[in-house]
Scaffold this motif. Structure first.
Motif, PDB file in Angstrom:
ATOM      1  N   UNK A 446     -11.977  -3.784  -9.956  1.00 31.47           N
ATOM      2  CA  UNK A 446     -10.866  -3.322  -9.127  1.00 31.47           C
ATOM      3  C   UNK A 446     -11.383  -2.322  -8.096  1.00 31.47           C
ATOM      4  N   UNK A 447     -10.739  -2.322  -6.907  1.00 33.66           N
ATOM      5  CA  UNK A 447     -11.128  -1.453  -5.803  1.00 33.66           C
ATOM      6  C   UNK A 447     -10.004  -0.461  -5.556  1.00 33.66           C
ATOM      7  N   UNK A 448     -10.325   0.832  -5.593  1.00 33.74           N
ATOM      8  CA  UNK A 448      -9.328   1.872  -5.333  1.00 33.74           C
ATOM      9  C   UNK A 448      -9.305   2.205  -3.842  1.00 33.74           C
ATOM     10  N   UNK A 449      -8.115   2.688  -3.367  1.00 37.89           N
ATOM     11  CA  UNK A 449      -7.886   2.869  -1.931  1.00 37.89           C
ATOM     12  C   UNK A 449      -8.296   4.262  -1.474  1.00 37.89           C
ATOM     13  N   UNK A 450      -8.789   4.322  -0.216  1.00 36.65           N
ATOM     14  CA  UNK A 450      -8.971   5.574   0.511  1.00 36.65           C
ATOM     15  C   UNK A 450      -8.384   5.372   1.905  1.00 36.65           C
ATOM     16  N   UNK A 451      -8.101   6.484   2.581  1.00 37.66           N
ATOM     17  CA  UNK A 451      -7.483   6.399   3.907  1.00 37.66           C
ATOM     18  C   UNK A 451      -8.570   6.133   4.942  1.00 37.66           C
ATOM     19  N   UNK A 452      -8.922   4.851   5.083  1.00 36.77           N
ATOM     20  CA  UNK A 452      -9.996   4.476   6.001  1.00 36.77           C
ATOM     21  C   UNK A 452      -9.521   3.582   7.124  1.00 36.77           C
ATOM     22  N   UNK A 453      -8.224   3.400   7.272  1.00 38.10           N
ATOM     23  CA  UNK A 453      -7.700   2.542   8.332  1.00 38.10           C
ATOM     24  C   UNK A 453      -6.671   3.309   9.145  1.00 38.10           C
ATOM     25  N   UNK A 454      -6.872   3.434  10.443  1.00 35.23           N
ATOM     26  CA  UNK A 454      -5.840   4.036  11.290  1.00 35.23           C
ATOM     27  C   UNK A 454      -4.694   3.056  11.481  1.00 35.23           C
ATOM     28  N   UNK A 455      -3.573   3.533  11.967  1.00 33.60           N
ATOM     29  CA  UNK A 455      -2.472   2.601  12.260  1.00 33.60           C
ATOM     30  C   UNK A 455      -2.929   1.512  13.228  1.00 33.60           C
ATOM     31  N   UNK A 456      -2.410   0.331  13.003  1.00 32.49           N
ATOM     32  CA  UNK A 456      -2.811  -0.827  13.797  1.00 32.49           C
ATOM     33  C   UNK A 456      -1.599  -1.465  14.444  1.00 32.49           C
ATOM     34  N   UNK A 457      -1.862  -2.100  15.567  1.00 34.01           N
ATOM     35  CA  UNK A 457      -0.804  -2.782  16.306  1.00 34.01           C
ATOM     36  C   UNK A 457      -1.327  -4.128  16.762  1.00 34.01           C
ATOM     37  N   UNK A 458      -0.423  -5.033  16.971  1.00 35.00           N
ATOM     38  CA  UNK A 458      -0.826  -6.366  17.413  1.00 35.00           C
ATOM     39  C   UNK A 458      -1.381  -6.357  18.827  1.00 35.00           C
TER      40      UNK A 458
END
Length: 934
Positions: A446-458
């Protein structure tokens, strides 16, 4: 204890120090410690202190749960957590563990936890002399004929000793006797066997039997032994013994071959007849134990087959001894050896054991993070026992072999929880056999989450089109933004920023909802006031640290038809007077109405229409240009002053319009205007005529140049073809020459002075002749002629010299026809006076002409189409030297001219034999004339 092992001599001090130094230089993950211990040690015997050797903390040993792992089913060793010493836990029998292998090593793995560490240890089990040699039978009987020759060998039963090394079977001894000696041989596996060698012929009448004792000795201290009584019966003579066709047979058989599989067939022959020639096959007496259980031998045919189950892992090569005896009263035996190589098959699948798993794994775990530890075993050997582990391709994991049969599962790429939150790894262990066998196990990671993604938009920028005069507060844009992180890290907040130095746009015109990202306008927008707005939407998440994204928002205000057209010309409020001559024709431009609309696009498209005029038939207005022109010629009845009203309409919905007023005054045209533009003068027509003449000149020059080039090419081709035709002329052509040049020796033997020698070289083109070469000091003409004729055909030689029997090597008498008086010698104008011995002709030019005419006449005679010269017997010489000069005054020079490639005879008789009348010499004269000109 290790010191006790040193004192007992089992482990040398230098070896332990070397091992410790090596272990200190290596990584802990690959540390290997070595111990040596004698077999049959009592339970609890101390092997060594693994805590000290591995530099571990004794106090944390129980907490880290140090344990010994081995591949055997029995636990031979254990570790005392209190002292850190490894001791014997079960009986150690080297023969049971390793059989006949020369080296017996037990491989152990020491596993400690918190953190997980793996160490390898090897314990060498040393052999002691605890087994006696043993023979398979209690007594051996031999029947030996008295006719057996000295030097004959008889295999004896082999003893077996389970010990190895120096404790194994070393030699054999034979009791004293006067007939036999003992020879000890060594097999390919270094084991010993004995042969009885006859040194003195037996005498059955003296001794019918012999009693011998064979003793087997090992190399232990003290040595152990076993004895085998040998009873030898002396038989009567059998003069022919069986013989094998080869002394050594080789065979290969798969280890999984079923019983009854044919391995090999031995063949022995006996020259005797009857029972003495019938052969019986049997196993030899010195085969190793277990051969009769694994193989069967047909007594009559000698076919060796499989009887039991072969195992490559147990024995790779079987050495089988077979003897053949006849059925005579005194049978003699022959012996051969069969080497059976057992071929390994892949009959054991690998086994996978997962020791520990590290899960969940943070998605920012560095490359090479250890996830799990696996151990893989395969009972096969060689390539069948080589095991490789692999994970499915395309996954961010890899397997690395840390120790033998151990694999470490590590990360090989960056993990991304947003892409794959969990992995079920199917780990496959596959050996290198054919067909390959494999084992499969599944490891869940299992992979635990970290805040590594900025908000994204199409999209990185948004273009919004808002019609002017919109309602305030109505949403104009809903930003589509998301965050692939976990819910807490994916909570979004929206803000509006103003790019550049411009401020006040956010609070004055626009606002955005902080939670939903809905953009609204605060006031109605005006296209004519401002057409474009640039904003930045700042979107941040709720993670730590906070990540944000900026989106570009471009707002474009679209136009509505809220502005009526405006008149630029004629200017509103001012009187505009346009002049129109009365003689103006239809289509004459009077003026142009110019309008403008503040709107954009379709709303600014203007159209012009004539709304009001005194006479609607006189004027017309361009729909899109606003150009005012006459629709017909001006008439005398038209009013001298015309007022026009033009309606200007835009293309909006609804349409807006305005009007423009234009005044036109009709006037008479002045004579100066007519004189400025005379009728009939059209510059475009003049330009057209000039272009035509230029094109015509260019075409004529091009055609002339092409014709010139074509003519030159045709002339060159014609000259080349003409010269080629001359070179390719047949034998019957004009000059009868097979090559590019003709060499003729002309007028020899009296025509020239002795100190001059002239030759004529004619090319294949009759109109081209090389200049004559004067060679002073040449040999006499007669000798030169003879030298030339030596290389000719004999018939031609006789024809020229007039001597049928004279060979080329003999001197022929000169021909008297070559000598004539000065009166008979031709000159440039008939008869010439001169010395009898003078040169004829008198000058080089005459000589050249005479030679050329002679050769030309000779060529015509060779063709058979004409006579020689301008009449019978003249050779064409009368045309140059006068009618009184005929062939009666000149010898027949055709005998002295030889043209290669021609078989014609150059005589006057040629024309007579053909029955042809002499032809005129016009052709020859013409050629002579050309020669003279040259």
């Amino acid at each position: 204890m290790v010191p006790e092992a040193w004192r007992s001599g089992l482990v040398s001090t230098g070896r332990v120090v070397g091992v410790l130094l090596l272990l200190g230089a290596l990584n802990k993950a690959s540390t290997i410690i070595h111990y040596e211990i004698l077999e049959e040690r009592e339970k609890g015997f101390i092997v060594g202190n693994v805590v000290a050797d591995l530099d571990l903390d004794l106090g944390s040993l129980s907490a880290r749960r140090l344990r010994v792992v081995s591949g055997a089913s029995r636990r031979f060793f254990e570790v005392n957590w209190e002292t850190g010493e490894m001791f014997v836990n079960d009986r150690l029998d080297r023969e049971e563990l390793c059989g006949t292998l020369p080296s017996c090593t037990v491989t152990l793995e020491l596993v400690v936890e918190n953190p997980l560490e793996l160490f390898s240890a090897e314990v060498v089990i040393q052999d002691i002399n605890d087994n006696n040699p043993a023979f398979p039978t209690g007594e051996m009987k031999l029947e030996i004929s008295e006719a057996m020759a000295p030097g004959t060998r008889f295999p004896l039963e082999s003893a077996h000793d389970p010990d190895v090394g120096s404790n194994s079977l070393q030699t054999y001894e034979l009791s004293h006797n006067e007939y036999f000696a003992l020879r000890v041989q060594t097999r390919e596996d270094s084991t010993k066997y004995a042969e009885l060698v006859l040194e003195r012929a037996l005498d059955r009448e003296r001794e019918q039997s012999l009693q011998l004792v064979l003793t087997a000795l090992d190399g232990g201290t003290p040595a152990r032994s076993a004895s085998l009584p040998i009873r030898i019966t002396v038989l009567d003579a059998n003069d022919n013994a069986p013989a094998f066709n080869q002394s050594l047979y080789r065979a290969r058989v798969l280890e999984d071959a079923p019983p009854g599989t044919r391995v090999a067939q031995v063949l022995a022959t006996d020259l005797d007849e009857g029972p003495n020639g019938e052969i019986v096959y049997s196993f030899g007496s010195h085969n190793r134990a277990g051969v009769r259980e694994l193989f069967a031998l047909d007594l009559v045919t000698g076919v060796l087959t499989i009887k039991g189950r072969l195992d490559f892992e147990d024995t790779k090569l079987h050495e089988i001894y077979i003897q053949a005896k006849d059925k005579g009263s005194n049978p003699e035996g022959a012996h051969c050896k069969v080497l059976v190589e057992v071929v390994d098959v892949n009959d054991n699948a690998p086994e996978i054991a997962v020791t520990s798993v590290y899960s969940p794994v943070p998605e920012d775990a560095p490359l090479g993070t250890v996830i799990a530890l696996l151990s893989v075993t395969d009972l096969d050997a060689g390539e069948n026992g080589l095991v490789t582990c692999e994970v499915p391709p395309g996954l961010p994991f890899t397997l690395i072999s840390s120790l033998k049969n151990y694999f470490t599962l590590k990360t090989s790429a960056v993990l991304d929880r947003e892409a794959v939150p969990e992995y079920n790894l199917s780990i496959t262990a596959r050996d290198a056999g054919s067909p390959s066998l494999s084992a499969l196990t599944t490891v869940r990671v299992q992979v635990s989450d970290i805040n590594d993604n900025p908000p994204q938009s199409s999209q990185s920028s948004y273009d919004v089109y808002v019609e002017e005069n919109n309602l305030a507060g109505v949403p104009i844009l809903n930003l589509s933004v998301w965050d692939p992180d976990a819910p807490q890290n994916a909570r979004l907040s929206f803000f509006l920023l103003e790019p550049g130095a411009e401020t006040g746009l956010v609070g004055r015109y626009f606002t955005i909802n902080r939670d939903s990202g809905v953009l609204s306008s605060l006031v109605p927008l005006d296209y004519e006031d401002r057409r474009e707005f640039e904003l930045i939407a700042h979107v941040s998440d709720g993670g730590t640290p906070v990540l944000a994204t900026n989106l570009s928002v471009n707002i474009f205000v679209t136009d509505r038809n809220d502005n009526a057209p405006q008149v630029l010309y004629p200017r509103p409020g001012q009187t505009s007077m346009e002049m129109l001559p009365r003689d103006a024709a239809a289509g004459h431009v009077v003026s142009r109405v110019v309008g403008w609309d503040a709107d954009a696009g379709h709303n600014a498209w203007l159209s012009y229409n004539l709304l009001g005029a005194h006479n609607h038939s006189l004027f017309a207005v361009g729909l899109h240009t606003g150009q005012v022109s006459t629709a017909r010629p001006v008439q005398d009845t038209d009013s001298p002053r015309q007022t026009l009203t033009v309606l200007i309409t835009d293309n909006g919905e609804p349409s807006l319009s305005t009007t423009a007023t234009l005044t036109v005054s009709l006037t008479e045209e002045s004579p100066e205007a007519r004189a400025e533009f005379p009728p009939g003068s059209d510059p475009r027509e003049q330009n057209k005529n000039l272009t035509f003449y230029l094109l015509l000149s260019l075409i004529l020059v091009s055609v002339g140049f092409a014709a010139t080039v074509l003519g030159v090419i045709i002339f060159k081709v014609y000259k080349w073809k003409q010269s080629r035709d001359l070179y390719r002329a047949p034998v019957s052509s004009l000059y009868r020459t097979p090559g590019p040049s003709l060499h003729a020796d002309a007028v020899r033997g009296g025509l020239m002075s002795p100190h001059l020698y002239h030759q004529v070289y004619l090319t294949t083109d009759s109109r081209r002749s090389d200049p004559l070469l004067t060679k002073p000091g040449a040999a006499s003409p007669l000798a030169s002629r003879q030298n030339t004729l030596r290389s000719c055909d004999p018939v031609f030689y006789r024809q020229v010299l007039g001597a049928e029997s004279a060979p080329p090597g003999q001197q022929a008498p000169p021909n008297t026809d070559w000598r004539f008086s000065q009166a008979q010698r031709p000159g440039t104008s008939g008869s010439q006076n001169g010395d009898e011995t003078g040169t004829w002709p008198n000058n080089q030019f005459d000589t050249e002409m005479l030679q050329a005419m002679i050769l030309a006449s000779a060529s015509e005679a060779a063709d058979g189409s004409s006579t020689l010269g301008g009449g019978a017997g003249t050779m064409g010489l009368s045309a140059r030297y006068g009618p009184q000069f005929t062939l009666q005054h000149v010898p027949d020079y055709r005998q002295n001219v030889y043209i290669p490639g021609s078989n014609a005879t150059l005589t006057n008789a040629a024309g007579k034999r053909d029955g042809k009348a002499p032809a005129g010499g016009n052709g020859n004269k013409k050629k002579s004339g050309k020669k003279e000109k040259k």
